[in-house]
Design a protein around this motif. Structure first.
Motif, PDB file in Angstrom:
ATOM      1  N   ALA A  46       0.859  -1.189   0.000  1.00 58.61           N
ATOM      2  CA  ALA A  46       0.000   0.000   0.000  1.00 58.61           C
ATOM      3  C   ALA A  46       0.893   1.235   0.000  1.00 58.61           C
ATOM      4  O   ALA A  46       1.432   1.638   1.040  1.00 58.61           O
ATOM      5  CB  ALA A  46      -0.920  -0.014   1.215  1.00 58.61           C
ATOM      6  N   LYS A  48       0.488   4.304  -0.004  1.00 61.03           N
ATOM      7  CA  LYS A  48       0.151   5.432   0.870  1.00 61.03           C
ATOM      8  C   LYS A  48       0.889   5.381   2.211  1.00 61.03           C
ATOM      9  O   LYS A  48       1.085   6.404   2.839  1.00 61.03           O
ATOM     10  CB  LYS A  48      -1.363   5.492   1.125  1.00 61.03           C
ATOM     11  N   GLY A  90      -6.600   1.081  -6.094  1.00 56.93           N
ATOM     12  CA  GLY A  90      -7.393   0.501  -5.012  1.00 56.93           C
ATOM     13  C   GLY A  90      -8.321   1.453  -4.289  1.00 56.93           C
ATOM     14  O   GLY A  90      -8.955   1.066  -3.309  1.00 56.93           O
ATOM     15  N   ARG A 133     -15.443  -3.730  -2.911  1.00 57.40           N
ATOM     16  CA  ARG A 133     -15.055  -3.749  -1.489  1.00 57.40           C
ATOM     17  C   ARG A 133     -16.289  -3.891  -0.614  1.00 57.40           C
ATOM     18  O   ARG A 133     -17.284  -3.183  -0.815  1.00 57.40           O
ATOM     19  CB  ARG A 133     -14.310  -2.456  -1.170  1.00 57.40           C
ATOM     20  N   HIS A 176     -11.042  -4.501   3.965  1.00 63.82           N
ATOM     21  CA  HIS A 176      -9.922  -4.083   4.819  1.00 63.82           C
ATOM     22  C   HIS A 176     -10.438  -4.167   6.244  1.00 63.82           C
ATOM     23  O   HIS A 176     -11.439  -3.531   6.582  1.00 63.82           O
ATOM     24  CB  HIS A 176      -9.481  -2.650   4.473  1.00 63.82           C
ATOM     25  N   SER A 179      -6.882  -0.843  10.171  1.00 62.66           N
ATOM     26  CA  SER A 179      -5.427  -0.816  10.276  1.00 62.66           C
ATOM     27  C   SER A 179      -4.982  -1.080  11.719  1.00 62.66           C
ATOM     28  O   SER A 179      -5.696  -0.775  12.661  1.00 62.66           O
ATOM     29  CB  SER A 179      -4.920   0.544   9.789  1.00 62.66           C
ATOM     30  N   GLN A 180      -3.778  -1.645  11.835  1.00 60.94           N
ATOM     31  CA  GLN A 180      -3.267  -2.075  13.147  1.00 60.94           C
ATOM     32  C   GLN A 180      -4.301  -3.018  13.773  1.00 60.94           C
ATOM     33  O   GLN A 180      -4.825  -2.798  14.856  1.00 60.94           O
ATOM     34  CB  GLN A 180      -2.963  -0.864  14.043  1.00 60.94           C
ATOM     35  N   GLY A 215      -5.074  -4.637   3.906  1.00 61.39           N
ATOM     36  CA  GLY A 215      -3.958  -4.497   4.842  1.00 61.39           C
ATOM     37  C   GLY A 215      -4.459  -4.804   6.247  1.00 61.39           C
ATOM     38  O   GLY A 215      -5.305  -5.662   6.437  1.00 61.39           O
ATOM     39  N   GLY A 216      -3.937  -4.079   7.201  1.00 63.41           N
ATOM     40  CA  GLY A 216      -4.360  -4.284   8.586  1.00 63.41           C
ATOM     41  C   GLY A 216      -3.286  -4.930   9.438  1.00 63.41           C
ATOM     42  O   GLY A 216      -3.362  -4.899  10.675  1.00 63.41           O
ATOM     43  N   PHE A 217      -2.268  -5.515   8.797  1.00 56.84           N
ATOM     44  CA  PHE A 217      -1.212  -6.217   9.542  1.00 56.84           C
ATOM     45  C   PHE A 217      -0.450  -5.189  10.388  1.00 56.84           C
ATOM     46  O   PHE A 217      -0.007  -4.178   9.871  1.00 56.84           O
ATOM     47  CB  PHE A 217      -0.284  -6.950   8.573  1.00 56.84           C
ATOM     48  N   GLU A 253      -2.524  -6.419   1.016  1.00 51.98           N
ATOM     49  CA  GLU A 253      -2.051  -5.051   0.749  1.00 51.98           C
ATOM     50  C   GLU A 253      -1.422  -4.432   2.006  1.00 51.98           C
ATOM     51  O   GLU A 253      -1.934  -3.444   2.529  1.00 51.98           O
ATOM     52  CB  GLU A 253      -3.214  -4.172   0.306  1.00 51.98           C
ATOM     53  N   GLY A 255       0.588  -2.179   4.444  1.00 53.81           N
ATOM     54  CA  GLY A 255       1.201  -0.852   4.429  1.00 53.81           C
ATOM     55  C   GLY A 255       2.003  -0.707   5.716  1.00 53.81           C
ATOM     56  O   GLY A 255       3.234  -0.830   5.736  1.00 53.81           O
ATOM     57  N   ARG A 256       1.267  -0.509   6.816  1.00 50.81           N
ATOM     58  CA  ARG A 256       1.896  -0.333   8.126  1.00 50.81           C
ATOM     59  C   ARG A 256       2.827  -1.509   8.472  1.00 50.81           C
ATOM     60  O   ARG A 256       3.940  -1.307   8.961  1.00 50.81           O
ATOM     61  CB  ARG A 256       0.775  -0.265   9.181  1.00 50.81           C
ATOM     62  N   TYR A 357       2.739   6.085   7.528  1.00 47.91           N
ATOM     63  CA  TYR A 357       1.750   7.139   7.767  1.00 47.91           C
ATOM     64  C   TYR A 357       2.303   8.300   8.602  1.00 47.91           C
ATOM     65  O   TYR A 357       1.707   8.715   9.587  1.00 47.91           O
ATOM     66  CB  TYR A 357       0.486   6.543   8.428  1.00 47.91           C
TER      67      TYR A 357
HETATM   68  N1  PLP Z   1      -5.321  -1.191   1.201  1.00 48.21           N
HETATM   69  C1  PLP Z   1      -6.167  -0.157   1.210  1.00 48.21           C
HETATM   70  C2  PLP Z   1      -7.221  -0.101   0.165  1.00 48.21           C
HETATM   71  C3  PLP Z   1      -6.066   0.849   2.181  1.00 48.21           C
HETATM   72  O1  PLP Z   1      -6.910   1.886   2.164  1.00 48.21           O
HETATM   73  C4  PLP Z   1      -5.031   0.754   3.147  1.00 48.21           C
HETATM   74  C5  PLP Z   1      -4.895   1.758   4.200  1.00 48.21           C
HETATM   75  O2  PLP Z   1      -5.624   2.701   4.350  1.00 48.21           O
HETATM   76  C6  PLP Z   1      -4.145  -0.319   3.063  1.00 48.21           C
HETATM   77  C7  PLP Z   1      -4.321  -1.282   2.104  1.00 48.21           C
HETATM   78  C8  PLP Z   1      -3.005  -0.463   4.030  1.00 48.21           C
HETATM   79  O3  PLP Z   1      -3.453  -0.751   5.287  1.00 48.21           O
HETATM   80  P1  PLP Z   1      -2.450  -1.060   6.471  1.00 48.21           P
HETATM   81  O4  PLP Z   1      -1.516   0.054   6.553  1.00 48.21           O
HETATM   82  O5  PLP Z   1      -3.328  -1.227   7.645  1.00 48.21           O
HETATM   83  O6  PLP Z   1      -1.749  -2.351   6.130  1.00 48.21           O
END
Ligand code: PLP
Length: 377
Positions: A46, A48, A90, A133, A176, A179-180, A215-217, A253, A255-256, A357
């Motif tokens: 991810a 972002k 996404g 989604r 999703h 997150s966390q 994501g969410g990990f 996906e 990110g964190r 982030y």
């Molecule tokens: N995928 C999507 C569509 C998201 O909006 C986000 C975070 O906002 C992520 C993945 C990444 O999530 P995380 O940082 O919790 O892994």
């Protein structure tokens, strides 16, 4: 944790002002851990979470795919060497001209959560793959993504049915879990919903092929979190439970979880004061706050580990605040943060777990403070 490489970098370069230092070795290890824990799933980083070109280049070179939220992120991933077929758009909220631009760049995988968005994709990116989604409750997540994204499974069925009728490839379902996310069962609940969408559409002859598990990990802040392997195990069990022997293609996906523990912010104590002589709670003002990159302290959701040279001395609770003239720029007040009593103006503090982030939330020169500088080593 501040790795030795990060500590050495700070000691030798002595950058002035707050800055984030990211250790690419940690990102590399995280990517490998995800691949090992979920070998059947494709990793879409991810962007972002941290779009630093060095991170994107490393991951592109390791074979990662990319989840992007805008045309700018698509271009960053491509500049880093990712081919269009390894990039998904996404975001469920896109301007039609941005969809068209992404299509021009070769992107063929789009997220949707409404018929209105599907109509845009059908016009601007004909024949592309779409995944819908579904909403999740975000329970168990420290940074839930709430009701802004997704729709209920029954509506996802409509959305994908319409996609097909408009000439798109109704490809799959995404979610999703927030997150966390430290509740390993969160994926089980979401996969149960995804399966409902698969089953309902199969009755109509529309065979979906993919689940995007988002994501969410988590990354480690003040508390230990389960390792990627534990998530892999729980997710595999949930997939088997709901899909039996017909587990579809899956995507994750992170990110964190990919970059959070790779970064450390160096900051400085600007002021320590009290509101009254008999107050026992000190106010500690840092040279970074909510507007300088620590936006996820909003509602005190994310509590970062803070390391000082005086750790080991007696501690007492502090209100922790940023340097701007905005009264919202207070990070921890409801639950004050324990810091050494010996902490002094001018001391350096390290804020750990800040690889995700942070830089992207840092606003351009709010109150004249520079946006957060970042070094990737
Ligand atoms: N995928 C999507 C569509 C998201 O909006 C986000 C975070 O906002 C992520 C993945 C990444 O999530 P995380 O940082 O919790 O892994």
């Amino acid at each position: 944790m501040a790795t030795q490489r990060i500590l050495d970098f700070l000691a030798t370069r002595r950058p002035s002002g707050p800055c984030l230092v990211v250790d690419l070795d940690v990102v590399r290890d995280n990517f490998r851990a995800f691949e090992k824990a979920m070998p059947e799933s494709k990793v879409y980083y991810a962007v972002k979470a941290n779009p630093a070109p060095e991170i994107l280049r490393l991951l592109a070179g390791m074979g990662s795919s990319f989840d992007t939220a805008s045309v700018a992120e698509i271009e960053m991933a491509m500049d880093a060497g990712a081919p269009a077929e390894r990039i998904s758009f996404g975001n469920t909220i896109k301007k039609e001209r941005d969809i068209a631009r992404a299509f021009e760049l070769g992107i063929r995988l789009f997220a949707v959560d409404s018929v209105e968005e599907v109509e845009k994709v059908a016009r601007a990116a004909p024949g592309s793959r779409v995944f819908c989604r579904v909403l999740t409750d975000g329970e168990g997540a420290e940074w839930p993504l709430s009701r802004k994204f997704g729709c209920v499974p029954a509506m996802a069925v409509d959305v994908l049915r319409v996609s097909k009728s408009l000439g798109l490839d109704a490809y799959g379902v995404s979610f999703h879990v927030g997150s966390q996310q430290t509740d390993l069962t969160a994926w089980d609940r979401a996969l149960a919903d995804a399966k409902k969408v698969f089953a309902k559409l199969a009755e109509e002859g529309i065979m979906l092929g993919m689940v995007n598990m988002g994501g969410g990990f988590p990354t480690r802040y003040l508390r230990d979190v389960p390792a990627a392997q534990a998530y892999g195990q729980a997710i595999f069990e949930a997939l088997s439970k709901h899909f039996g022997n017909n587990i579809p293609e899956t995507i994750i996906e992170p990110g964190r979880g990919m970059v959070g523990n790779a970064g450390v912010i160096k900051s400085e104590v600007v002021l320590i004061s009290k509101k009254a002589d008999n107050d026992n709670v000190r106010w500690v003002f840092l040279d970074i706050g909510k507007f300088g990159g620590l936006a996820e302290t909003m509602d005190e959701a994310i509590r970062y580990p803070i390391v000082t040279d005086r750790d080991g001395d007696e501690v007492a609770p502090c209100v922790l605040a940023g340097p701007t003239c905005d009264s919202a720029d207070v990070m921890y007040e409801k639950t004050p943060y324990p810091l050494p009593l010996s902490l002094t103006i001018g001391d350096e503090v390290l804020i750990e777990g800040t690889g995700a982030y942070t830089t992207t939330y840092s606003s351009v020169a709010f109150n004249g403070f520079e946006p957060l500088r970042s070094y990737v080593i």
